[in-house]
Design an enzyme around this catalytic site. Sequence first.
Site, short mmCIF file in Angstrom:
data_model
loop_
_atom_site.label_atom_id
_atom_site.label_comp_id
_atom_site.label_asym_id
_atom_site.label_seq_id
_atom_site.Cartn_x
_atom_site.Cartn_y
_atom_site.Cartn_z
N GLU A 134 96.16 115.70 106.35
CA GLU A 134 97.16 114.73 106.82
C GLU A 134 98.46 115.13 106.14
O GLU A 134 98.62 114.96 104.94
CB GLU A 134 96.74 113.30 106.48
CG GLU A 134 97.56 112.26 107.23
CD GLU A 134 98.62 111.62 106.36
OE1 GLU A 134 99.80 112.05 106.49
OE2 GLU A 134 98.30 110.73 105.57
N GLY B 196 99.49 122.08 102.51
CA GLY B 196 98.35 122.05 103.41
C GLY B 196 97.96 123.42 103.90
O GLY B 196 96.76 123.74 104.04
N GLY C 43 99.34 115.47 101.98
CA GLY C 43 100.52 115.96 101.28
C GLY C 43 101.42 116.74 102.21
O GLY C 43 101.41 116.54 103.43
N SER C 44 102.17 117.66 101.65
CA SER C 44 103.15 118.41 102.43
C SER C 44 102.47 119.45 103.31
O SER C 44 101.38 119.94 103.01
CB SER C 44 104.15 119.09 101.50
OG SER C 44 103.53 120.17 100.81
N THR C 45 103.15 119.82 104.39
CA THR C 45 102.64 120.86 105.28
C THR C 45 102.53 122.19 104.55
O THR C 45 101.56 122.94 104.75
CB THR C 45 103.55 120.98 106.51
OG1 THR C 45 103.54 119.74 107.22
CG2 THR C 45 103.09 122.09 107.44
N CYS D 175 105.07 109.26 104.86
CA CYS D 175 104.95 110.34 105.84
C CYS D 175 105.23 109.85 107.26
O CYS D 175 105.61 110.64 108.12
CB CYS D 175 103.56 110.96 105.75
SG CYS D 175 102.21 109.78 105.84
N GLU E 154 111.39 117.15 106.76
CA GLU E 154 110.96 115.89 106.17
C GLU E 154 111.67 115.68 104.84
O GLU E 154 111.39 116.38 103.86
CB GLU E 154 109.44 115.87 105.96
CG GLU E 154 108.93 114.54 105.45
CD GLU E 154 107.43 114.51 105.26
OE1 GLU E 154 106.82 113.46 105.52
OE2 GLU E 154 106.86 115.54 104.85
N LYS F 111 91.62 114.59 92.85
CA LYS F 111 92.78 114.97 92.05
C LYS F 111 93.98 114.12 92.46
O LYS F 111 94.54 114.30 93.54
CB LYS F 111 93.14 116.44 92.23
CG LYS F 111 94.17 116.92 91.20
CD LYS F 111 94.81 118.23 91.56
CE LYS F 111 96.05 118.05 92.39
NZ LYS F 111 97.15 117.33 91.71
#
Length: 505
Positions: free
Chosen positions: A272, A254, A249-251, A306, A403, A197
Amino acid sequence: MANLSNGNDDSNNNGSFLKIPKIKFTKLFINGEFVDSVSGKRFETVDPRTEEVITEIAEATKEDIDIAVKAARQAFDSGPWPRMPGAERAKIMLKWAELIEENIEEIAALDTIDGGKLYSWCKAVDVPEASNLLRYYAGAADKIHGEVFKTSRNLHLYSLMEPVGVVGHIIPWNFPTVMFFTKASPALAAGCTMLLKPAEHTPLSALFYAHLAKLAGIPDGVLNVVPGFGSAGAAIASHMDVDAVSFTGSTETGRKVMMAATMSNLKPVSLELGGKSPVLIFDDADVDKAVDLALFGILHNKGEICVAFSRVYVQEGIYDEFEKKVVEKAKTWVVGDPFDPKVQQGPQTSKAQFEKILSYIELGKKEGATLLTGGKRFGNKGYYIEPTIFSNVKEDMLISQDEIFGPVMVLSKFKSIEEGIEKANSSKYGLASGIVTKNMDIANTVSRSIRAGIVWINCFFAFDVDCPFGGYKMSGFGRDYGLEALHKYLQVKSVATPIYNSPWL
């Protein structure tokens, strides 16, 4: 800074410096065919240079994910791909790499108009990296071996390395090409089938790669590309027939992926995630080189990285000189049309990201940090932001902790090595870090003390396909690149048979 050029020259097909290619693929790619979504829904993908719609893309929803998973499952359970000798998979992957190289200019242009990335960088680095990743893992495809064990019992024991099965890849929008092949290449080499995706902001190159995969001979169902929003990613992560998920992607997202995997079939997950990477610049550093490194570390790819050097710590002996020079250099940074070879920074990828960055800049002012340069929109059209530098930043300020994912540097000073290490580690993230020094004792001490997945000494963005990459702490777990990435798409099966009447064990 350079005058902003948004590429509105009609004679050049909406491109200031390059003829924009016609968009050829806008549908989902499932089971070897481009198809409409079940719902018929489509979404717009926007050119961040002009804020204008490029085209509409078929939107994958849960129903489409179910169909794609079924195709991938059939291809894994009954198809040829997992059963091919590794050398045969390698031949097809190598053909795919050749096709990518033959279409390098068109692919680079797609990532430029879709994501605001520098065309020159895409053409010189990102797209060639796609071919490099395919070739590297193609070379590993016929070297997947188990072990034979010397046992203490009358048993013949050995292990097999088998593909994990159907894999779901969910990739971000900042490096659409590199992330596609960071995920797909090792999984293909291992013999897995997959859904991928792409981010809703940057689906164009992923669909083009699906077309080339078909031409290269990858069997139907092995690779399925399903553009869509978070609901499509959630359907992949929670699907009972997806055997593993790899997410970048973002935490925040995640966490959701991991929870969905846990609440479904306990599928393994590789994450990651975010970063707030520090760079420590010591008194013995060459100030001019340190300025160049720190600026590139935060402004490359408009800060949408990142691993960006978003926290810059400078030892007090050279701090004043560094601050003066980094501000002067930032003011000369060229922002504009990413097709212009002189431009160093294009637009942010999306309106949402553009507005998020500007909101953090305003927050930094309210928190009491000193705005040294930048801090505003650049130009009147497109999602461009001036290179921005804050000083007098305290560790508990949100601009130092969160971030931002944009061209925003936070600048602080430190006294001792110990204080520098403490500041570098004062983050929930641990993805990347940097050290600038001529002293190897300092480099060795600090590199072993910073809690981050990669440490760059006197360099930035020094990736290699053979070197594993991933995070500590809330930057995730699991590794991309290297043979470690291949192994996360494999699982170990042990096989035991009795040995009768043998004089040797």
